[in-house]
Scaffold this active site. Structure first.
Site, short mmCIF file in Angstrom:
data_model
loop_
_atom_site.label_atom_id
_atom_site.label_comp_id
_atom_site.label_asym_id
_atom_site.label_seq_id
_atom_site.Cartn_x
_atom_site.Cartn_y
_atom_site.Cartn_z
N SER B 133 0.89 -1.18 0.28
CA SER B 133 0.01 0.05 -0.07
C SER B 133 1.08 1.18 -0.03
O SER B 133 1.68 1.40 -0.86
CB SER B 133 -0.80 0.01 1.23
OG SER B 133 -2.03 0.91 1.22
N GLU B 151 -12.51 12.68 -7.72
CA GLU B 151 -12.35 13.67 -8.54
C GLU B 151 -11.06 13.73 -9.26
O GLU B 151 -10.69 14.32 -9.89
CB GLU B 151 -12.43 14.99 -7.86
CG GLU B 151 -13.63 15.10 -7.31
CD GLU B 151 -14.64 15.63 -7.87
OE1 GLU B 151 -14.75 16.08 -9.12
OE2 GLU B 151 -15.99 15.16 -7.50
N HIS B 175 -4.04 -0.79 -4.26
CA HIS B 175 -5.37 -0.79 -4.15
C HIS B 175 -5.86 -0.09 -5.63
O HIS B 175 -6.86 0.63 -5.85
CB HIS B 175 -5.77 0.20 -3.14
CG HIS B 175 -5.26 0.08 -1.78
ND1 HIS B 175 -5.70 -1.17 -1.00
CD2 HIS B 175 -4.35 0.53 -1.07
CE1 HIS B 175 -5.04 -1.31 0.12
NE2 HIS B 175 -4.42 -0.29 0.26
#
Lengths: 292, 292
Positions: B133, B151, B175
Site C-alpha cells: 500500500s 475527482e 489498491h
C-alpha cells in the site's frame, strides 16, 4: 435493434456515464434539449424495477431547458409493450431517453417488441436516442451486465448479454471511475478485440453521429482498442485467474475531444504511422541507454 | 535513496498493492519469507500515524512461514531516526517491510536520514525491501500521494511528491481497483512519459530483480506506457478540466507474468515491431471495409 432492420442510422445517440447534472449547468441535458428542439421526449424508465421518481426528476430538470412535451414509458412486463396505450405514448416522439437501473431489464423487456421497433424508427428518422447508466450500457451490441465489481479482475466474473445494438462494435461501460471498471472493460474487449471498449465517467457523455462521437461533460471517456493486442489469456485461463492482456491501446478523452469510430483514432489526429515512428524513436533511445 | 549513493541495486524489491492475504495461502508473504531465509526482518510501520496493530498482525502472519526474527521500526518524529536504539534494531537485518498508511509519513520522516541509508545498504547487499500500500507507493522516484479519488479525473487533483526512489523511472500505485485510480496513474504518466506507471491490485505484488519484475498474487498489475502518446492536455488545461491523452500503451499482467522494465515489454514477448505490424494489418482491414 439492428436485427432484420438493415436501416442506416441517421439519428444521434447520447450515451451518458450516469449521475448527469440535473440542477446546475446541466451540460448534458442541455445538449439533449438542444437536439430535440420542440419535439416530444419519451423518458423510458423500464430499467428500474419500480418506476417512481426518475420521471419527475427529469421533468423538473428539463422544464426550463425548453423540453415541455415529456411522457413516461414504463412497462413492468413484456406483454405490456404491445398495448395500444403504450405505443400511443410514442406517437410523434422526436427522442427517447433511457434512465438508469438494470440494463437486463431494458433488453429482456423491450428486445424484439413493437416498442423497440418504434425506438429504431425514431432513430432512423433522424431522432435522438439517449441513455444514462444502464441506459447507456444497453446501447452496446453485447453489453456488460452487473457483476461483482470488487472481483472483476477475475476472468470468471465478467458477465455479458445481448444489448440493443444501437452502437455496433462498441461496448459501453458507465460510472467508469467506480471500483474495478477498467478491468472488466478490458476483459470484455479481450473476448473479441473487434469490439471497441468505451468507458464513460459520471456526468460525462458521448454524442454519436454516424462514425464519430464527441465528448461533453465533466469527466473522462476511456477508449480501449484491442486491435494490436499480442497476447491474452481470456480463453485459456481458469475463471478465478486474473486477466493477462498485452499491448492494449488506450485513449483518454475529455470535453470537446472527438473520436472516429471507423478509423479507431481520436478525430483530427495523425495516423498510427506517426505514433509508431514515435514509439520506434523512443525504443531506439532506450536501446542506446540501457538500464533504468 | 538514489541521491548521492550511486549504488548498483542488487537486492529484491516487492511492491504489494495492499490487503495482502495474511491468513490463508499467503502467496505474497510466503515469497517474502522464502527470499528472507532465516534473516531478520524489520517491519517499518512509520507510514501509520499510530503504530499499534500492524506489527502484531505481521508477526502472526509470518510465524509459521519461518520468519521468526521480526522487529518493529516505528518513529513518530524525524529526530528519532538518529537514535542509537533505532539503528540497533536494523543491525544484521536481511530485509525491511514497509506497512501501509500514508506514503508522505514514510518520505518525510525517513528521507535522507541514517535509517534510509541503512535501508539502501541492506538493498545493495542483496537484501529484500518490501512495501504494501503506502509502502509500495513510496518506492517510486516521484510518488502519488492521497488526493480525492472521486475527482481524480480532474487534472488539478493529481498530487505527487518525491518518494524513496528505490524503483527509478517507475510510478507505483496501489489498491488499483479502487475508484478513480486508473485516471490518476494516467495523469501522472502524462506529466512525464519517461516514467512507467505500474498500478497494483490488492493482494497482488511485483517482485523486482534488476530490470525485470514478476507478478504474484490474486489480482492484476496494470503497466501504463506513455512513450507513444501523441497528445495530452496536462500542461495546457485548467485544473478543473478532465485529462486528454491519446495513444497510451497498456499491459495487464497476472500471476506468473513478467515484465522487462528496460525494454518496456512483457518479458519473452516479441518486440514492438511485430505489434506494429499487427496494428497496421488491422488498420488496413478497417480501411478496406469502412463503417462500423
Amino acid at each position: 435493434m439492428r436485427d432484420g432492420e438493415g436501416t442506416q442510422a441517421t439519428g444521434t445517440l447520447i450515451a451518458i456515464g450516469g449521475h448527469e447534472d440535473k440542477e446546475g449547468r446541466r451540460t448534458i441535458l442541455r445538449e439533449v434539449a438542444r437536439l430535440l428542439g420542440k419535439g416530444r421526449l419519451v423518458v423510458a424508465t423500464v430499467a428500474s424495477h419500480e418506476p417512481e421518481g426518475y420521471f419527475d426528476g427529469y421533468k423538473r430538470a428539463f422544464a426550463d431547458l425548453g423540453v415541455t412535451d415529456l411522457v413516461e414509458l414504463y412497462v413492468k412486463e413484456r406483454a405490456q409493450t404491445a398495448l395500444p396505450e403504450t405505443l400511443r405514448l410514442m406517437e410523434g416522439a422526436r427522442g427517447v431517453f433511457f434512465s438508469g437501473g438494470d440494463q437486463l431489464r431494458i433488453s429482456s423487456t423491450l428486445g424484439d417488441t413493437p416498442v423497440a421497433r418504434r425506438v429504431m424508427e425514431i432513430f432512423a428518422a433522424g431522432g435522438l436516442i439517449a441513455g444514462t447508466s444502464a441506459g447507456a450500457a444497453a446501447m452496446s451490441d453485447t453489453m456488460l451486465v452487473k457483476g461483482s465489481n470488487a472481483e472483476s479482475h477475475r476472468i470468471g466474473d465478467l458477465h455479458m448479454a445481448p444489448g440493443l445494438g444501437l452502437l455496433p462494435n462498441v461496448i459501453v461501460d458507465q460510472h467508469f471511475a467506480e471500483r474495478g471498471r477498467i478491468g472488466r472493460l478490458l476483459g470484455a474487449v479481450a473476448q473479441n478485440p473487434r469490439e471497441l471498449g468505451v468507458g464513460i465517467d459520471e456526468d460525462t457523455a458521448i454524442v454519436v453521429r454516424g462514425d464519430r462521437f464527441e465528448v461533453i461533460g465533466a469527466g473522462g471517456v476511456y477508449v480501449v482498442d484491442g486491435a494490436g493486442v499480442t497476447h491474452s489469456n481470456i480463453a485459456e485461463a481458469a475463471p478465478q485467474r486474473a486477466l493477462s492482456m498485452f499491448d492494449v491501446r488506450l485513449h483518454v478523452l475529455g470535453d470537446g475531444d472527438s473520436f472516429d469510430l471507423a478509423r479507431r483514432r481520436p478525430a483530427d489526429m495523425p495516423e498510427m504511422r506517426e505514433t509508431r515512428a514515435l514509439e520506434a524513436d523512443a525504443a531506439g533511445e532506450r536501446g542506446a541507454q540501457p538500464g533504468g
